[in-house]
Enzyme design. Structure first.
Site, PDB file in Angstrom:
ATOM      1  CG  ASP A   1      -2.026  -0.923   1.256  1.00 56.94           C
ATOM      2  OD1 ASP A   1      -2.010  -1.869   0.442  1.00 56.94           O
ATOM      3  OD2 ASP A   1      -2.943  -0.747   2.081  1.00 56.94           O
TER       4      ASP A   1
ATOM      5  CG  HIS B   1       2.353  -8.777   0.565  1.00 58.32           C
ATOM      6  ND1 HIS B   1       1.702  -9.882   1.050  1.00 58.32           N
ATOM      7  CD2 HIS B   1       2.137  -7.794   1.481  1.00 58.32           C
ATOM      8  CE1 HIS B   1       1.114  -9.588   2.207  1.00 58.32           C
ATOM      9  NE2 HIS B   1       1.364  -8.310   2.475  1.00 58.32           N
TER      10      HIS B   1
ATOM     11  CB  SER C   1      10.199   2.728   5.166  1.00 59.69           C
ATOM     12  OG  SER C   1      11.508   2.536   4.682  1.00 59.69           O
TER      13      SER C   1
END
Length: 297
Positions: A115, A171, A258
């Site tokens: 995201d 992911h 980050s």
């Protein structure tokens, strides 16, 4: 003082980002006194470790519900009930229900890893700027490997910038095998555009973990998780030698914002239309993990 803007894939609109801790970031990176503080403390691991310690304290639990309410997070997406988190960090790297983030279907599709606000660079060799014109991506320093950098020198890069309000697990964009994984130590500068507009080099000065994925259709894919201010911990849950499927978890960050960077060899990938179009304008695209990044050429 210019706004931070991004394109939202789901609304089809360009939006102004509400930057978490904006006043502190602008003071730190845009004033002379702030840059002194940055050099003396903010970029150093001790500062992030101290902040992480605070977010691990049981008393930090009281910050969770106000944070959820302020930023409109969807509790129904959380894998665990919000009251079960023991501290803020526990909540921060929470897991989501699988159905909350479906993975792009089809063998030729490549998925977004997080995201995030994603900045796509369609051709690293001919990129005329990174966040601002004239800043070049120092790939050999970023990867810590000149031979590997040569493989991606004219390839595609997608910089996926996570904000503190985002889901903070990342992911795999592809199916493949983790052939090599290594830590490259460094500082912990912010990776907000406020900082990166001043110096894109923070991306290759910061602490990071490089993972090389070997795939059937895309050759070698490099995936780099980058630490930042208040993100001293990069936790890789997928390990060297392990095989993963597209969408499988690779790891997570502790508190803070980050980014992760996905690198693809030249001629292997066709970027999704919005990533390609807005990347050419130096504009990030907001989209969620599992959504389409592009397709195999």
């Amino acid at each position: 003082m210019s706004d931070i803007r991004f394109y939202n894939r789901y609304t089809g609109q360009t939006q102004v980002e509400e930057v978490y801790g904006e006043s502190f970031l602008r003071w730190t990176y845009e004033t002379a006194m702030g840059r002194v503080g940055l050099w003396l403390l903010a970029k150093r691991a001790v500062f992030s470790h101290w902040y992480g310690w605070r977010m691990n304290k049981p008393s930090s639990k009281r910050k969770i519900l106000p944070f959820v309410a302020t930023y409109g997070l969807k509790e129904e997406e959380f894998l665990d009930p919000v009251e079960t988190y023991s501290n803020f960090n526990d909540f921060f790297y929470r897991k989501l229900k699988p159905e909350a983030r479906p993975v792009a279907e089809g063998a030729s599709s490549v998925a977004l890893p997080a995201d995030a606000r994603h900045l796509a660079i369609a051709d690293l060799e001919n990129c005329d700027g990174l966040y601002v014109k004239g800043q070049r991506f120092d790939l050999p320093t970023f990867l810590g490997d000149a031979a590997l950098a040569e493989r991606f020198a004219d390839g595609v890069a997608v910089i996926s910038r996570l904000c503190p309000v985002d889901y903070h697990r990342y992911h795999s964009p592809v199916s493949g095998k983790l052939m090599r994984q290594r830590l490259i130590n460094g500082d912990l500068y912010s990776v907000s555009p406020i900082a990166l507009r001043r110096s894109a080099s923070y991306l290759w000065q910061n602490k990071r973990v490089l993972t090389e994925l070997e795939t059937e259709s895309l050759g070698t894919v490099a995936f780099v998780a980058i630490g930042a201010t208040c993100v001293g911990s990069i936790i890789m849950t997928a390990k060297e030698g392990q095989s993963v499927s597209k969408g499988d978890e690779l790891g997570y960050f502790a508190f803070g914002g980050s980014c992760v960077v996905s690198l693809f060899e030249k001629g292997r990938l066709q970027l999704s239309e919005d990533l390609k179009r807005y990347g050419a304008k130096q504009l990030e695209v907001y989209a969620r993990v599992g959504d389409e990044l592009g397709r195999v050429s």
